[in-house]
Motif scaffolding. Structure first.
Motif, short mmCIF file in Angstrom:
data_model
loop_
_atom_site.label_atom_id
_atom_site.label_comp_id
_atom_site.label_asym_id
_atom_site.label_seq_id
_atom_site.Cartn_x
_atom_site.Cartn_y
_atom_site.Cartn_z
N GLY A 63 48.85 52.47 42.06
CA GLY A 63 47.60 52.41 42.80
C GLY A 63 47.71 51.73 44.15
N LEU A 64 48.57 50.72 44.26
CA LEU A 64 48.73 50.04 45.54
C LEU A 64 49.32 50.98 46.59
CD1 LEU A 64 50.07 46.62 44.22
CD2 LEU A 64 47.79 47.07 45.19
N MET A 81 39.39 49.26 43.41
CA MET A 81 40.58 49.20 42.56
C MET A 81 40.27 48.49 41.26
SD MET A 81 43.73 48.87 45.20
CE MET A 81 44.77 49.88 44.16
N LEU A 82 40.92 48.97 40.20
CA LEU A 82 40.80 48.40 38.86
C LEU A 82 42.20 48.02 38.38
CD1 LEU A 82 38.68 51.24 37.23
CD2 LEU A 82 37.80 49.13 38.19
N SER A 83 42.31 46.91 37.66
CA SER A 83 43.61 46.58 37.12
C SER A 83 43.52 45.50 36.05
CB SER A 83 44.56 46.08 38.21
OG SER A 83 45.85 45.83 37.68
N SER A 84 44.47 45.58 35.12
CA SER A 84 44.61 44.50 34.15
C SER A 84 45.38 43.34 34.77
CB SER A 84 45.31 45.01 32.89
OG SER A 84 46.54 45.60 33.23
N LEU A 85 45.99 43.56 35.93
CA LEU A 85 46.67 42.50 36.68
C LEU A 85 45.80 42.04 37.83
CD1 LEU A 85 50.28 43.96 37.05
CD2 LEU A 85 49.52 42.20 35.46
N CYS A 86 45.01 41.02 37.61
CA CYS A 86 44.11 40.53 38.66
C CYS A 86 44.45 39.10 39.04
CB CYS A 86 42.66 40.66 38.21
SG CYS A 86 42.06 42.34 38.28
N ASP A 87 45.72 38.85 39.28
CA ASP A 87 46.11 37.51 39.72
C ASP A 87 45.98 37.42 41.24
OD1 ASP A 87 48.34 38.84 40.78
OD2 ASP A 87 49.59 38.31 39.08
N GLU A 92 45.88 39.59 46.89
CA GLU A 92 46.40 39.54 48.26
C GLU A 92 46.97 40.90 48.67
OE1 GLU A 92 49.15 36.29 48.90
OE2 GLU A 92 47.77 34.88 47.94
N GLU A 93 47.70 41.55 47.78
CA GLU A 93 48.25 42.88 48.08
C GLU A 93 47.14 43.88 48.34
OE1 GLU A 93 51.89 44.40 45.93
OE2 GLU A 93 51.30 42.74 44.60
N GLY A 98 43.70 46.73 52.81
CA GLY A 98 42.39 46.99 53.39
C GLY A 98 41.35 47.36 52.36
N VAL A 99 41.66 47.14 51.09
CA VAL A 99 40.70 47.39 50.01
C VAL A 99 39.97 46.08 49.74
CG1 VAL A 99 40.45 48.04 47.58
CG2 VAL A 99 42.08 49.25 49.04
N LYS A 100 38.65 46.14 49.69
CA LYS A 100 37.86 44.92 49.57
C LYS A 100 37.62 44.44 48.16
CE LYS A 100 35.57 45.66 53.90
NZ LYS A 100 34.42 45.57 54.72
N TYR A 101 37.63 45.36 47.19
CA TYR A 101 37.24 44.97 45.84
C TYR A 101 38.26 45.39 44.80
CZ TYR A 101 32.72 44.08 47.95
OH TYR A 101 31.72 43.59 48.74
N LEU A 102 38.55 44.43 43.91
CA LEU A 102 39.42 44.64 42.76
C LEU A 102 38.68 44.11 41.55
CD1 LEU A 102 42.21 45.12 41.35
CD2 LEU A 102 42.82 42.79 42.07
N ILE A 103 38.50 44.98 40.56
CA ILE A 103 37.79 44.60 39.33
C ILE A 103 38.79 44.57 38.19
CG2 ILE A 103 36.07 45.34 37.64
CD1 ILE A 103 34.44 46.49 39.85
N PRO A 104 38.72 43.52 37.36
CA PRO A 104 39.66 43.45 36.23
C PRO A 104 39.31 44.45 35.13
CG PRO A 104 38.16 41.58 36.19
CD PRO A 104 37.86 42.34 37.45
N LYS A 105 40.36 44.95 34.48
CA LYS A 105 40.21 45.76 33.28
C LYS A 105 40.43 44.84 32.09
CE LYS A 105 41.74 50.46 33.98
NZ LYS A 105 42.87 51.36 33.75
#
Length: 135
Positions: A63-64, A81-87, A92-93, A98-105
């Motif tokens: 996805g990155l 973006m969605l991910s089980s890796l939300c550290d 930062e990546e 340029g993606v503003k939002y990451l939601i944890p799965k």
């Protein structure tokens, strides 16, 4: 008003169906599914959805890298973006691309919907500003 269109890019058919069910019950329209980054890039170019919901961990192009390619092809692409890796490193990546939002799965439905609504409003404001510049 037309429904906001979404392309879902996730290798999990279960997650894709969950996203479809949630967003379509709330006024969005899923117009395509891709199970990996390669398919997602191709489908984005064909369908031109308003938004892309993109998983990070997928086989092939992750996805990155997919987000990076989409941003290079279309700097105005709207991605959630969605991910089980939300550290913090992953965040930062995601932001560097340029993606503003990451939601944890797994996600909370209300968080997913609220974030999509923020993205929809931001996209509309951006497009309205672009239209004014063209006048």
């Amino acid at each position: 008003m037309d429904k906001t269109t979404i392309l879902v890019v996730d290798d999990s058919p279960f997650a894709s169906k969950q996203i479809k069910d949630i967003v379509e019950e709330n006024g969005y329209e899923v117009i395509g599914y891709a199970k990996n980054g390669e398919e997602g890039i191709k489908m984005y170019e064909e369908l031109r959805p308003d938004m892309v919901v993109l998983d990070i961990i997928m086989p092939g192009i992750d996805g990155l890298e997919t987000a990076q390619i989409l941003k290079e092809k279309d700097p105005d692409v709207t991605i959630l973006m969605l991910s089980s890796l939300c550290d913090s490193g992953t965040l930062e990546e995601v932001r560097a691309i340029g993606v503003k939002y990451l939601i944890p799965k797994p996600w909370e439905d209300d968080v997913l919907l609220a974030t999509l609504e923020l993205l929809r409003k931001h996209r509309e404001e951006h497009l309205a500003g672009a239209d004014k510049k063209e006048d």
